[in-house]
Design an enzyme around this catalytic site. Structure first.
Site, PDB file in Angstrom:
ATOM      1  N   TYR A   1      -0.950 -15.658   0.516  1.00 24.78           N
ATOM      2  CA  TYR A   1      -1.843 -16.390  -0.218  1.00 24.78           C
ATOM      3  C   TYR A   1      -1.781 -17.713  -0.520  1.00 24.78           C
ATOM      4  O   TYR A   1      -2.361 -18.654  -0.668  1.00 24.78           O
ATOM      5  CB  TYR A   1      -2.647 -15.686  -1.032  1.00 24.78           C
ATOM      6  CG  TYR A   1      -3.844 -14.601  -0.410  1.00 24.78           C
ATOM      7  CD1 TYR A   1      -4.767 -15.313   0.093  1.00 24.78           C
ATOM      8  CD2 TYR A   1      -3.879 -13.189  -0.643  1.00 24.78           C
ATOM      9  CE1 TYR A   1      -5.908 -14.378   0.811  1.00 24.78           C
ATOM     10  CE2 TYR A   1      -4.828 -12.500  -0.027  1.00 24.78           C
ATOM     11  CZ  TYR A   1      -5.917 -13.268   0.705  1.00 24.78           C
ATOM     12  OH  TYR A   1      -6.554 -12.235   1.272  1.00 24.78           O
TER      13      TYR A   1
ATOM     14  N   ASP B   1       9.997  17.838   7.556  1.00 25.22           N
ATOM     15  CA  ASP B   1       9.310  19.082   8.494  1.00 25.22           C
ATOM     16  C   ASP B   1      10.229  19.147   9.634  1.00 25.22           C
ATOM     17  O   ASP B   1      11.188  18.385  10.060  1.00 25.22           O
ATOM     18  CB  ASP B   1       8.165  18.552   9.025  1.00 25.22           C
ATOM     19  CG  ASP B   1       6.891  18.432   7.899  1.00 25.22           C
ATOM     20  OD1 ASP B   1       7.148  19.177   6.877  1.00 25.22           O
ATOM     21  OD2 ASP B   1       5.823  17.830   8.029  1.00 25.22           O
TER      22      ASP B   1
ATOM     23  N   GLU C   1      11.177  15.296   2.312  1.00 23.61           N
ATOM     24  CA  GLU C   1      10.007  14.556   2.752  1.00 23.61           C
ATOM     25  C   GLU C   1       8.555  14.426   2.128  1.00 23.61           C
ATOM     26  O   GLU C   1       8.056  13.247   1.881  1.00 23.61           O
ATOM     27  CB  GLU C   1       9.995  14.832   4.199  1.00 23.61           C
ATOM     28  CG  GLU C   1       8.513  14.221   4.965  1.00 23.61           C
ATOM     29  CD  GLU C   1       8.118  14.702   6.243  1.00 23.61           C
ATOM     30  OE1 GLU C   1       8.980  15.344   6.832  1.00 23.61           O
ATOM     31  OE2 GLU C   1       7.234  14.347   6.826  1.00 23.61           O
TER      32      GLU C   1
END
Lengths: 535, 365
Positions: free
Chosen positions: B95, B246, B195
């Site tokens: 910006y 996982d 995780e």
């Protein structure tokens, strides 16, 4: 053709015949009929002014008079017509002054103006109005035709002393349509102006007025009157020529009135056409004899005629006139050297390409002996030859969509029209070759212009693409490097200089290349086409 | 890197460009090529890094002029941030630089944030600095708990944060753990990375880190730059780093990014990778070992299988027999197992699982 018309005058009423056969004279279709009327009058005016040696100033009026009717008037500054000739010139077929001359001219049948008179009478019942100033006399009259006897009916309205000279002719015509199309009067006059830059042509279309001013100083040379070459004559012309000839025998008539005809050649001809008696009187030649003779001419090997009877418009003149009327960004004009077709008819082809001007996209401007050919484009070898050119090779993607006007002028004492309508040129091999060569020569030059332009545009695009970042970059760069605002300006100056050095000189590069690749033909007259390249 | 060092690097870049302009040549800078063809894995190092291929960025080239100008604009802007000692996000930077190039130019310095994002990476690589050094922050992600204290010099105040006293929430890892931040002490035997936040909260409730004397971290999915830097710094304190994800390609990819870095971010190199980290689970072998897990598997998705195949293709992964075996099992069984499944029998099983794995050294490299 005209021969056929007059042999039948006694059997039919002329009006009836005219109604049946008027397409032969160019009166087919309402738009075309109107253009034909204007064409006949304007052509006569141009020829008359040419004869008199004055710059033609021709003004044309076309006013719609309700349903399918128009009032047409053409005024010129020519010599006018003497009272004794008015009837003959406008009320009798085949009475024109140019008929028996073998010279490069616009019309040669001499039925034009009389044809208009007939058309007026047949479609509106009204005669033609004539105002002629000639040799101190101002004559106002109406001209009609006694169809039964093929005699003019002249009704003198006034006759008074008058100054100057000129002819004003016009009338009311029916079964016509006035429109601004590729076949209309406006387009006809625009093209006439292109091919006749020595003439000023003004067109009043109702309340609208269009002026095509004279764009050259200098009258075109008068075409030399030459004896015809046997290969350049039609059966009809042959009969007409023979009719008044003061010779005892056809053989003598041929040797005296034609070029390249010797005693030996007459013998060769006799062997080729044993059925025609070359010992009989010229006036006794029948239509069949004439046809056989013309066929026989084609079987004999003739020495080609001199080519100096052909008068082209001239590259300089074409350039000026295209500049004036189309005003293109780029133009290339070429004139080929004289060539011979059908073994004996000399001709010259001139061609020009005008790119990005006021012309319609992909318009093909066809001319024969300075007269525009508007109709029968499909059957014309000029159109065909141009369409057969592989334009993509020259950087023209699609002919119909490019702002390109293609000008082709065919000049010859004998134009090989495909039909009596005189609107298209037949595909004589030599003629087609010349047209193709001329157009391709011009196209090569256009290609150089277009690729130079593309290169230029590309460089300009690159230059501006880089240039727009200089300001921001120099500010950030000098701040990043720890400098002051003053340094930013200096950096900017240096960067701008670098950008200009890299991208600012595209023009020079382009021209150098153009110079190297150009002029391989070696025939282009100096100065041609260059004028249009400056932006 | 200190602010001073970062400023020097930025100014040096500007000065060399100015010299080039003075000499009449197009301003240019060199940067290592960031394409995949220039990513290298070196055996002895254990992480991905950029090779020797360089590319030149120059202004007087129509294809590069805009990005060149933009890069210099980013450099100059970040120089200001450093000088003023203010931080902003890469969106904040965008910006700051989103303005028109001029009244007559229908073009902005930047149109999209994606334009400035890549240029920040360019600058990091070209100058050998981290974006954090240029006072550019990234979104915080990742939470830590354990016996460690951190001194934080921020906004003119100095605070010592005790990561053992963060209650249920833990300490959120900031985007920059280098500048103005240092360890006071770290009293732990190892680091455990899980995780998922859910599992982290479970273990935190068990006070697992207290009982086991470890630092408990969750990256909450893919590890952020700040989390990776913190793990690197903890590993530098000779703490072993164990990772639990996982049992699926995505989870393993999270592990490998922590361990070696990723192809896309290879330019980050050593500072953001922990080659010495170890993988605790969950593994395909666990399914066979713990009977109750067998019933808790779910079907692998095509994207999992595709990722598994990709990983098999990376030599730095497939060179480990254990990993090749695991990945092939996934491809064969087309199953996966979430780490949350460890709570299937009883909630406290997770802790037992971790303890046993570490004790018996049942980890994967």
């Amino acid at each position: 053709m005209a021969e056929g018309i007059f042999s039948k005058f006694k059997e039919y009423s002329v009006a009836e015949f005219f109604k049946k056969n008027r397409q032969m004279l160019g009166f087919s279709g309402k738009v075309r009929s109107l253009t034909t009327i204007v064409h006949e009058y304007v052509t006569n005016s141009l020829d008359a002014c040419g004869e008199a040696g004055v710059f033609p100033e021709i003004e044309v009026w076309v006013d719609e008079e309700g349903e399918g009717k128009c009032r047409v008037k053409v005024r010129d500054n020519g010599p006018g017509i003497p009272k004794s000739h008015v009837g003959k010139a406008l009320g009798v077929m085949l009475a024109g002054t140019k008929f028996n001359r073998y010279v490069q001219q616009r019309g040669q049948q001499g039925i034009g103006a009389t044809g208009c008179t007939m058309y007026a009478l047949v479609t509106t019942g009204k005669p033609i109005k004539v105002l002629s100033t000639h040799a101190g006399t101002r004559l106002e009259c109406e001209v009609g035709i006694d169809f039964r006897n093929n005699k003019p009916l002249v009704n003198v309205l006034s006759e008074a002393p008058g100054e100057g000279s000129g002819l004003e002719i016009g009338g009311s015509f029916g079964e016509v349509k006035h429109e601004k199309s590729a076949y209309g009067v406006y387009e006809y006059l625009r093209r006439t102006a292109i091919a006749n830059p020595h003439a000023t042509i003004i067109f009043n279309s109702g309340p609208e007025r269009f002026v095509f001013p004279k764009s050259v100083e200098g009258l075109p040379p008068k075409p030399a009157e030459v004896k015809p070459h046997p290969l350049g004559i039609s059966a009809h012309d042959l009969i007409e020529k023979a009719r008044g000839a003061p010779y005892q025998k056809v053989s003598a008539f041929l040797q005296e009135e034609f070029v390249r005809v010797s005693l030996n050649k007459v013998k060769e001809l006799q062997e080729a056409v044993p059925e025609v008696d070359l010992g009989k009187k010229p006036a006794a030649l029948t239509w069949e004899d004439a046809e056989r003779l013309v066929a026989g001419f084609g079987k004999v090997k003739w020495i080609a005629p001199a080519t100096d009877s052909v008068v082209p418009i001239g590259t300089g003149q074409v350039e000026k006139s295209l500049n004036s009327i189309i005003g293109p960004e780029f133009m290339y004009v070429t004139q080929r050297s004289p060539k011979i077709y059908r073994g004996g008819i000399p001709f010259v082809v001139e061609a020009a390409l005008a790119y990005n001007g006021k012309g319609a996209n992909g318009e093909i401007l066809r001319f024969a002996n300075r007269a525009p050919l508007l109709f029968d484009a499909g059957g014309c070898s000029i159109t065909q030859t141009i369409k057969d050119v592989d334009w993509k090779r020259y950087g023209v993607k699609s002919l119909e969509e490019e702002p390109l006007s293609i000008f082709v002028h065919f000049a010859s004492v004998h134009v090989p029209y495909t039909s009596a309508g005189k609107q298209s040129i037949s595909d004589e091999e030599e003629v087609v070759d010349e047209i193709r060569n001329a157009v391709m020569e011009a196209a090569r030059s256009l290609q150089r212009h277009l690729s130079g332009k593309r290169r230029d545009k590309e460089l300009k695009g690159k230059r501006s693409a880089v240039l727009r970042y200089v300001e921001q970059l120099s500010k950030d760069m000098s701040e990043l490097g720890g400098g002051k605002a003053a340094d930013g300006e200096e950096v900017k100056g240096r960067l701008l200089k670098m950008v200009e050095e890299r991208y600012g000189h595209g023009k020079d590069e382009g021209q150098a290349e153009e110079g190297a690749g150009g002029r391989e033909e070696g025939e282009a007259p100096p100065g041609d086409g260059e004028g249009g390249e400056e932006e | 890197m200190s602010d001073k060092a970062a400023l020097e690097k930025l100014e040096k870049l500007g000065k060399s460009m100015l010299q080039q302009v003075k000499a009449g040549v197009s301003p240019t800078f060199e940067t290592p090529l960031r394409s995949k063809g220039n990513v290298e894995y070196e055996e002895g190092l254990g992480y991905l890094r950029l090779g020797a291929k360089k590319e030149e960025r120059t202004f007087l080239n129509v294809g590069q002029a805009r990005t060149f100008m933009q890069t210099v604009a980013v450099a100059n802007k970040t120089k200001k941030f450093v000088k003023e000692d203010l931080h902003t996000s890469i969106r904040g930077l965008y910006y700051q630089l989103k303005f028109s190039l001029g009244e007559d130019v229908d073009e902005s310095l930047f149109e999209e944030q994606s334009e400035s994002n890549v240029l920040i990476e360019d600058l990091e690589v070209a100058l050998g600095v981290k974006r954090e050094d240029l006072h550019l922050t990234t979104d915080r992600k990742g939470v830590v708990a354990g016996e460690m204290r951190v001194r934080d010099n921020f906004a003119g105040e100095e605070t010592v944060i005790d990561c053992a006293k963060q209650g249920r929430s833990g300490w959120m890892i900031p985007s920059d753990v280098d500048n103005g931040m240092e360890f006071v002490d770290v009293e732990a035997d190892y680091v455990l990375v899980v995780e998922k936040d859910a599992l982290w909260q479970r273990l935190n409730e068990d006070r697992f880190w207290k009982k086991e004397n470890c630092i408990l971290v969750t990256p909450k999915g893919q590890a952020s730059r700040g989390t990776r830097r913190l793990l690197r710094k903890l590993a530098d304190k000779r703490l072993p780093v164990y990772v639990m994800t996982d049992c699926d390609a995505w989870g393993w990819y999270i592990y490998w990014t922590i361990k070696t870095g990723s192809m896309n971010l290879a330019y980050l190199g050593r500072d953001f990778s922990i080659p010495e980290s170890r993988f605790l689970g969950v593994t395909m072998a666990d399914i066979e070992k713990y009977a109750f897990l067998k019933k808790l598997t779910i079907n692998a998705k095509p994207v999992d299988l595709k990722r598994a195949e990709e990983m098999l293709g990376y030599p730095w992964i497939s060179k480990h027999k254990e990993w090749a075996l695991e990945l092939k099992k996934v491809l064969k069984m087309k199953k996966k197992l979430e780490q949350d499944a460890l709570q299937g029998e009883r909630l406290t099983f997770v802790g037992e699982y971790v303890r046993e794995k570490i004790e018996k050294k049942q980890w994967l490299p």
